[in-house]
Design an enzyme around this catalytic site. Structure first.
Site, PDB file in Angstrom:
ATOM      1  N   ASN A 118      -2.654   2.813   3.117  1.00 20.85           N
ATOM      2  CA  ASN A 118      -1.926   3.185   1.900  1.00 20.85           C
ATOM      3  C   ASN A 118      -1.011   4.355   2.239  1.00 20.85           C
ATOM      4  O   ASN A 118      -1.469   5.476   2.407  1.00 20.85           O
ATOM      5  CB  ASN A 118      -2.944   3.573   0.813  1.00 20.85           C
ATOM      6  CG  ASN A 118      -2.269   4.105  -0.440  1.00 20.85           C
ATOM      7  OD1 ASN A 118      -1.067   3.956  -0.626  1.00 20.85           O
ATOM      8  ND2 ASN A 118      -3.062   4.716  -1.317  1.00 20.85           N
ATOM      9  N   LYS A 167       1.192   5.656   0.379  1.00 19.55           N
ATOM     10  CA  LYS A 167       1.488   6.450  -0.833  1.00 19.55           C
ATOM     11  C   LYS A 167       2.992   6.723  -0.933  1.00 19.55           C
ATOM     12  O   LYS A 167       3.791   5.963  -0.391  1.00 19.55           O
ATOM     13  CB  LYS A 167       0.674   7.753  -0.834  1.00 19.55           C
ATOM     14  CG  LYS A 167      -0.793   7.539  -0.503  1.00 19.55           C
ATOM     15  CD  LYS A 167      -1.633   8.716  -0.899  1.00 19.55           C
ATOM     16  CE  LYS A 167      -3.039   8.529  -0.383  1.00 19.55           C
ATOM     17  NZ  LYS A 167      -3.992   9.419  -0.988  1.00 19.55           N
ATOM     18  N   HIS A 186      -5.975   2.693  -7.993  1.00 16.70           N
ATOM     19  CA  HIS A 186      -6.145   3.864  -7.131  1.00 16.70           C
ATOM     20  C   HIS A 186      -6.375   5.095  -8.007  1.00 16.70           C
ATOM     21  O   HIS A 186      -5.789   5.222  -9.084  1.00 16.70           O
ATOM     22  CB  HIS A 186      -4.908   4.051  -6.244  1.00 16.70           C
ATOM     23  CG  HIS A 186      -5.130   5.044  -5.158  1.00 16.70           C
ATOM     24  ND1 HIS A 186      -5.084   6.401  -5.387  1.00 16.70           N
ATOM     25  CD2 HIS A 186      -5.439   4.893  -3.847  1.00 16.70           C
ATOM     26  CE1 HIS A 186      -5.351   7.038  -4.252  1.00 16.70           C
ATOM     27  NE2 HIS A 186      -5.564   6.145  -3.306  1.00 16.70           N
ATOM     28  N   GLU A 205      -5.283   7.973  -7.871  1.00 10.04           N
ATOM     29  CA  GLU A 205      -4.058   8.728  -8.222  1.00 10.04           C
ATOM     30  C   GLU A 205      -3.339   8.063  -9.388  1.00 10.04           C
ATOM     31  O   GLU A 205      -2.738   8.747 -10.228  1.00 10.04           O
ATOM     32  CB  GLU A 205      -3.158   8.863  -6.976  1.00 10.04           C
ATOM     33  CG  GLU A 205      -3.768   9.836  -5.969  1.00 10.04           C
ATOM     34  CD  GLU A 205      -3.389   9.596  -4.525  1.00 10.04           C
ATOM     35  OE1 GLU A 205      -2.464   8.816  -4.247  1.00 10.04           O
ATOM     36  OE2 GLU A 205      -4.047  10.205  -3.650  1.00 10.04           O
ATOM     37  N   GLU A 211     -13.712   4.222  -3.280  1.00  6.20           N
ATOM     38  CA  GLU A 211     -13.021   5.449  -2.881  1.00  6.20           C
ATOM     39  C   GLU A 211     -13.504   6.612  -3.750  1.00  6.20           C
ATOM     40  O   GLU A 211     -12.969   6.837  -4.845  1.00  6.20           O
ATOM     41  CB  GLU A 211     -11.513   5.273  -3.076  1.00  6.20           C
ATOM     42  CG  GLU A 211     -10.904   4.179  -2.230  1.00  6.20           C
ATOM     43  CD  GLU A 211      -9.464   4.499  -1.860  1.00  6.20           C
ATOM     44  OE1 GLU A 211      -9.195   4.587  -0.672  1.00  6.20           O
ATOM     45  OE2 GLU A 211      -8.645   4.695  -2.768  1.00  6.20           O
ATOM     46  N   GLY A 243      -8.089  12.444   0.434  1.00  6.41           N
ATOM     47  CA  GLY A 243      -7.136  13.472   0.836  1.00  6.41           C
ATOM     48  C   GLY A 243      -7.731  14.856   0.987  1.00  6.41           C
ATOM     49  O   GLY A 243      -7.010  15.839   1.103  1.00  6.41           O
ATOM     50  N   SER A 294     -10.663  10.015   3.250  1.00  5.14           N
ATOM     51  CA  SER A 294     -10.630  10.813   4.476  1.00  5.14           C
ATOM     52  C   SER A 294     -11.181  10.075   5.697  1.00  5.14           C
ATOM     53  O   SER A 294     -11.854  10.674   6.539  1.00  5.14           O
ATOM     54  CB  SER A 294     -11.340  12.156   4.260  1.00  5.14           C
ATOM     55  OG  SER A 294     -10.653  12.916   3.275  1.00  5.14           O
TER      56      SER A 294
HETATM   57  C1  PEP Z   1      -6.344   6.724  -0.318  1.00  5.64           C
HETATM   58  O1  PEP Z   1      -5.424   7.311  -0.847  1.00  5.64           O
HETATM   59  O2  PEP Z   1      -6.600   5.555  -0.640  1.00  5.64           O
HETATM   60  C2  PEP Z   1      -7.123   7.440   0.677  1.00  5.64           C
HETATM   61  C3  PEP Z   1      -8.258   6.937   1.029  1.00  5.64           C
HETATM   62  O3  PEP Z   1      -6.580   8.624   1.158  1.00  5.64           O
HETATM   63  P1  PEP Z   1      -7.120   9.503   2.385  1.00  5.64           P
HETATM   64  O4  PEP Z   1      -7.484   8.547   3.483  1.00  5.64           O
HETATM   65  O5  PEP Z   1      -5.996  10.384   2.745  1.00  5.64           O
HETATM   66  O6  PEP Z   1      -8.314  10.236   1.875  1.00  5.64           O
END
Ligand code: PEP
Length: 250
Positions: free
Chosen positions: A9, A11, A95, A97, A167, A173, A213
């Site tokens: 992703n 973003k 997601h 976000e 997630e 993040g 992460s």
């Molecule tokens: C994501 O945005 O789906 C995600 C898992 O981000 P990150 O790997 O940066 O934590």
């Protein structure tokens, strides 16, 4: 029996030059067995045609969102008909976000999932708890409500085109990854939910991927968990280490 799945992703990152560089230096150099692992990357909408034209054939293209509305007077939206027209196979929905910054409720995510599936997109459906919810012991309750809202919209057959992405919001993040045990605990809960709510076929065939992460340092340990079928990767999907994450699933 389940093929691993790794999603990247990207973003709202990258100029076109940066996307081109990422494709040329990382994505098009990935080597993996398509019988073992499926890989998809999600650029911003504007970069999709260039990515489709230039990406290696083993890597699929995904969107980061799709619309609740169809073609028509919806200024600023891109409809699923238009997505289908571009032959984009995957979309990430729900997601955290989108939920946090754009007010996407469980109900909206459920409806968007059905609309995307109606137009033959496959969906990475994201679920996950916030830190306060985990600390209050509400993790499974939150995830169940998120899954129930999707179930309300889908026929059983449609689940074959859904990958569930667990997630935890506190891990996205932040550099704070769920431990393999924490991830497995929730993945097992989701698998149990699939069995009791959708059926044995969905329980056995649905991929449940972990996001939060994930890096080349922790991917190999996470993937050993029996109910973890791959990753949804954010920050690390923009870097060369993405190749090691794909390799961990290969
Ligand atoms: C994501 O945005 O789906 C995600 C898992 O981000 P990150 O790997 O940066 O934590």
């Amino acid at each position: 029996m389940r093929r691993y799945f790794v999603g990247g992703n990207w973003k709202c990152n990258n100029t076109i030059a940066q996307t081109q560089s990422l494709i040329n230096t990382v994505i098009n150099k990935l080597v993996f067995d398509v019988n073992k692992v499926e890989v998809a990357v999600a650029p911003i909408f504007l970069h999709v045609p260039w990515v489709q034209a230039n990406i290696q054939k083993n890597v699929q293209v995904a969107l980061q969102n799709s619309s609740l509305t169809k073609v028509g007077a919806y200024t600023g939206e891109i409809s699923v008909e238009q997505v289908k027209d571009l032959a984009i196979p995957w979309v990430i929905l729900g997601h955290s976000e989108r939920r946090q910054y754009y007010g996407e409720t469980n109900e909206i995510v459920g409806k968007k999932t059905r609309i995307a599936l109606d137009y033959q997109l496959s969906v990475m459906a994201c679920v996950g708890e916030k830190l306060a919810e985990r600390e209050a012991g509400q993790t499974t309750q939150v995830i169940q409500a998120q899954l129930d809202a999707i179930k309300k919209e889908l026929t059983t057959a449609l689940w074959s085109k859904v990958v569930v992405a667990y997630e935890p919001v506190w891990a996205i993040g932040t550099g704070r990854t769920a431990t393999p045990e924490q991830a497995q605990e929730v993945h097992a809960f989701i698998r149990g939910w699939l069995k009791s709510q959708i059926g044995t076929q969905a329980e056995q065939a649905t991929r449940i991927i972990y996001g939060g992460s994930v890096t080349e340092k922790n991917a190999a340990d996470l993937i050993k968990q029996p109910d973890l079928d791959g990753f949804l990767v954010g920050g690390a999907a923009l870097k060369p280490g993405f190749a090691d994450i794909v390799a961990a699933a290969n």
